[in-house]
Design an enzyme around this catalytic site. Structure first.
Site, mmCIF file in Angstrom:
data_model
loop_
_atom_site.group_PDB
_atom_site.id
_atom_site.type_symbol
_atom_site.label_atom_id
_atom_site.label_comp_id
_atom_site.label_asym_id
_atom_site.label_seq_id
_atom_site.Cartn_x
_atom_site.Cartn_y
_atom_site.Cartn_z
ATOM 1 N N ARG A 1 -11.533 21.393 -65.081
ATOM 2 C CA ARG A 1 -12.608 22.012 -64.316
ATOM 3 C C ARG A 1 -13.291 21.036 -63.361
ATOM 4 N NH1 ARG A 1 -15.321 26.660 -66.013
ATOM 5 N NH2 ARG A 1 -14.133 27.907 -67.500
ATOM 6 N N TRP B 1 -17.384 18.483 -61.242
ATOM 7 C CA TRP B 1 -16.805 18.633 -59.914
ATOM 8 C C TRP B 1 -17.984 18.637 -58.950
ATOM 9 C CZ3 TRP B 1 -16.914 21.995 -55.688
ATOM 10 C CH2 TRP B 1 -15.872 21.839 -54.765
ATOM 11 N N GLU C 1 2.623 29.540 -49.898
ATOM 12 C CA GLU C 1 2.408 28.939 -51.206
ATOM 13 C C GLU C 1 3.078 27.573 -51.304
ATOM 14 O OE1 GLU C 1 1.593 28.425 -55.417
ATOM 15 O OE2 GLU C 1 0.591 29.294 -53.677
ATOM 16 N N ASN D 1 -23.166 24.031 -65.054
ATOM 17 C CA ASN D 1 -22.032 24.438 -64.227
ATOM 18 C C ASN D 1 -22.509 25.528 -63.289
ATOM 19 O OD1 ASN D 1 -19.504 25.184 -63.165
ATOM 20 N ND2 ASN D 1 -19.131 26.616 -64.836
ATOM 21 N N GLY D 2 -22.388 25.310 -61.985
ATOM 22 C CA GLY D 2 -22.822 26.309 -61.015
ATOM 23 C C GLY D 2 -23.599 25.663 -59.883
ATOM 24 N N LYS E 1 -9.697 23.501 -61.471
ATOM 25 C CA LYS E 1 -8.864 24.646 -61.825
ATOM 26 C C LYS E 1 -9.606 25.964 -61.702
ATOM 27 C CE LYS E 1 -5.045 26.388 -63.672
ATOM 28 N NZ LYS E 1 -3.761 26.320 -62.952
ATOM 29 N N GLU F 1 -1.870 20.368 -51.944
ATOM 30 C CA GLU F 1 -2.649 20.117 -53.156
ATOM 31 C C GLU F 1 -2.187 18.860 -53.888
ATOM 32 O OE1 GLU F 1 -4.015 24.342 -55.053
ATOM 33 O OE2 GLU F 1 -1.888 23.914 -55.101
ATOM 34 N N CYS G 1 -17.489 22.923 -62.978
ATOM 35 C CA CYS G 1 -17.692 21.894 -63.996
ATOM 36 C C CYS G 1 -17.414 22.463 -65.372
ATOM 37 C CB CYS G 1 -19.120 21.365 -63.925
ATOM 38 S SG CYS G 1 -19.618 20.801 -62.286
ATOM 39 N N HIS H 1 5.119 31.249 -31.011
ATOM 40 C CA HIS H 1 3.827 31.607 -30.457
ATOM 41 C C HIS H 1 2.794 30.497 -30.646
ATOM 42 C CE1 HIS H 1 5.103 35.684 -29.559
ATOM 43 N NE2 HIS H 1 5.661 35.733 -30.760
ATOM 44 N N LYS I 1 1.024 24.177 -52.093
ATOM 45 C CA LYS I 1 1.360 23.283 -53.204
ATOM 46 C C LYS I 1 1.553 21.851 -52.713
ATOM 47 C CE LYS I 1 1.051 25.717 -56.767
ATOM 48 N NZ LYS I 1 -0.067 26.340 -56.054
#
Length: 605
Positions: A27, A75, A477, A99-100, A600, A484, A2, A500, A481
């Site tokens: 955030r 968040w 990656e 925040n936390g 983020k 996301e 947050c 496999h 992406k």
């Protein structure tokens, strides 16, 4: 995760709080809210679900006045994204933003229930407000009540308290989560980072772990974890470096992808002088026996690429770990080894915890960060800036390639220190590295081609990415992406692993993105690609001109990258991965810069 902001100002603070939250919205954007103390001393708040624009609209119809206030963008961790769960949380004469995670909130709730006090929300944060209000009701002053509550809290938190009847008082506290104090002329500020405070002040004090501060407009009194008054250094921030704008681009991500040639050039100018690598004194790889690389998400994948470089160039064994798993498996660490923590924000909770675990057991710790004042930078023996500049879009682009550039420099330094390459070999590899900004500029011209391919990918339910060697982490990656940004299920695999198990997923509806530069591994990768084609998989081949000429026949589509870069090609191949994800998200109409459920800076475990 947050973002919080607090202002003891000289003017109406609601617009300033909203502006600060706008700079912190990366955030979290599940809900937002502000609380103020007006001229009569009355504490009040406004909250809204969803993005910050909803709070802005609410404040138009239900304005809040006052020169003192706190704000929050959320968040969600405990409780859904509802107005009841939105911050600030208020109980009686106190409002709190947080925040936390308060890990013992259930125990605190049970104690409150015995006192006949019931919460109105599902959040852990409300217990902080409830306990503080209870302490005030027992006759404690606001500061005493905040301190008594802080003493009960377990977990990670950055907190700001605002009190009814106290227009010139705020209490701020930090444990685990980042928090900064800003100093103005007759004004004081609190924020999750300097970005939020940059429009108001360039003088910043970063609280240390366990600190709390009592703020008035005259200044801040800071107390350490033992309650002793202390001094923390004040630093100046480059306000220009914290500027946030899209620069004419539709999205921040498009701007940040386009900035990569410049910021990679900045990295090389910082760390390379002529044919010489310039690093802080004491970074000599000659006597070490192993490196541990740790990060989360994209930072972890940057480390995965670097593992290939360190081992191939320097003959130096490398362990690569997801930070959230590192300390829990209790890895044995050699006293002759180094630990490298990779984090864009420098505040990633799992990476910071891994650093603290490793530090007593290794000879050196290095923080590879984009924020030089961050906790990881401060707690590492050496902090190496990645120089990407502010990255606003939640999905990382330029931060990834800048991390790769710094790691590439470190791998070359290790190879030279250990006698694996001589001066001539170092110069040759540095030429390859210096070629990357120019090659990236050419790769950026692929945007329109990637847009065309994205129209096809946007219709898929599943997409696979394949790569070999150091292109395998780039395939990971690329898949990350796409997930996301577009919410399409995507997975990256080492090309040789396809048979496999994952090959069972292949049919005519599954696009497969194959990363295959024309190098020593090309034929192996193309053999795996042919196995996909034999099962009617739809191939998007990403290669250079020689690779497309050799293997482009029969593929569904191809993207041609410029030739060059040597071992550092992964930086080049990152660009089409970024553009494919970006344009697919645009085609699907998702929120490119603020994808659902993400934030983020991940400051909780």
């Amino acid at each position: 995760m947050c973002g919080i902001i607090g202002i003891l100002g000289l003017n109406e603070v609601s617009p300033q709080l909203v502006d600060g939250l706008r700079r912190l919205e990366y955030r979290g954007y599940d809900s937002a809210g502000v609380a103020t103390v007006d001229a009569s001393g009355r504490l009040d708040r406004r909250r809204a679900v969803g993005k910050l624009v909803n709070l802005s609209d609410k404040l138009v119809h239900e304005p809040l006045t006052g020169h003192s206030g706190i704000g929050h963008t959320r968040w969600a961790t405990h409780g859904a994204a509802t107005e009841e769960n939105a911050h600030p949380h208020q109980s009686g004469r106190v409002a709190v933003v947080h925040n936390g995670i308060i890990e013992n909130f259930r125990d605190l709730r049970a104690d409150l229930a015995e006192l006949g006090i019931q919460p109105q929300s599902q959040t852990d944060t409300e217990t902080v407000a409830l306990w503080t209000a209870h302490c005030m009701d027992q006759g404690m002053s606001p500061v005493e009540a905040a301190r008594a509550t802080l003493a009960r809290l377990q977990g990670a938190f950055a907190l700001a308290f605002l009190f009814d009847g106290e227009g010139d008082l705020m209490v701020a506290a930090r444990k685990g989560s980042p928090l900064a104090i800003g100093h103005g002329a007759g004004q004081m500020f609190v924020g999750s980072d300097a970005v939020a405070l940059a429009p108001y002040t360039d003088r910043i004090t970063y609280l240390e772990d366990g600190d709390h501060a009592v703020l008035t407009r005259a200044g801040a009194q800071i107390f350490d974890v033992d309650g002793n008054q202390t001094q923390r250094p004040q630093s100046r921030i480059d306000v220009g470096a914290t500027a946030i704008d899209k620069g004419g681009y539709r999205h921040f991500m498009a701007k940040e992808v386009a900035e990569q040639p410049v910021v990679i050039g900045d990295v090389l100018n910082h760390y390379v002088k002529g044919d010489r690598i310039v690093l802080p004194e004491g970074l000599d790889f000659a006597g070490i026996d192993r490196i541990s690389l740790v990060g989360c998400g994209t930072a972890h994948l940057a480390g995965h690429v670097a593992k290939y470089w360190f081992e191939q160039l320097a003959g130096l064994p490398v362990d690569i770990d997801v930070a959230s798993e590192f300390r829990y498996r209790e890895p044995p660490l050699s006293p002759n080894s180094w630990f490298i923590a990779i984090s864009q924000s420098g505040e990633t909770a799992d990476t910071l915890a891994a650093l603290h675990y490793a530090k007593p057991h290794v000879s050196q710790t290095i923080g590879l960060v984009n924020v030089g004042t961050s906790a990881i930078a401060r707690d590492s023996d050496f902090a190496l800036p990645t120089l990407a500049g502010i990255e606003v879009s939640v999905a990382s682009s330029k931060a990834f390639t800048c991390q790769l550039a710094v790691l590439g420099v470190l791998a070359l330094k290790a190879a030279h220190d250990r006698g694996r390459i001589d001066d001539a070999g170092l110069a040759a590899h540095l030429r390859d590295l210096r070629s990357i900004p120019g090659l990236l500029s050419q790769a950026l011209q692929m945007s329109d081609e990637c847009r065309t391919q994205a129209e096809w990918l946007s219709q898929a339910r599943d997409v696979l990415y394949l790569g070999r060697g150091s292109l395998y982490p780039v395939a990971l990656e690329g898949a990350l992406k796409l997930k996301e940004l577009s919410y399409i299920h995507a997975e990256g695999y080492a090309s040789g692993e396809l048979k496999h198990g994952p090959i069972a997923l292949i049919d005519g509806d599954v696009p497969v993105v194959v990363l295959a530069p024309y190098d020593a591994l090309f034929d192996k990768t193309i053999s795996n690609m042919q196995e996909v084609m034999a099962r009617h998989g739809q191939i998007l081949l990403v290669s250079d001109a020689a690779g497309i000429k050799a293997a482009g026949e029969g593929v569904t589509a191809s993207l041609t990258l410029p030739t060059g870069g040597g071992l550092f090609q992964p930086m080049l191949y990152a660009v089409p991965m970024q553009y494919l994800a970006y344009h697919t998200a645009v085609a699907k109409g998702t929120d490119v810069d603020q994808p659902r459920n993400l934030a983020k800076s991940v400051t909780v475990e």
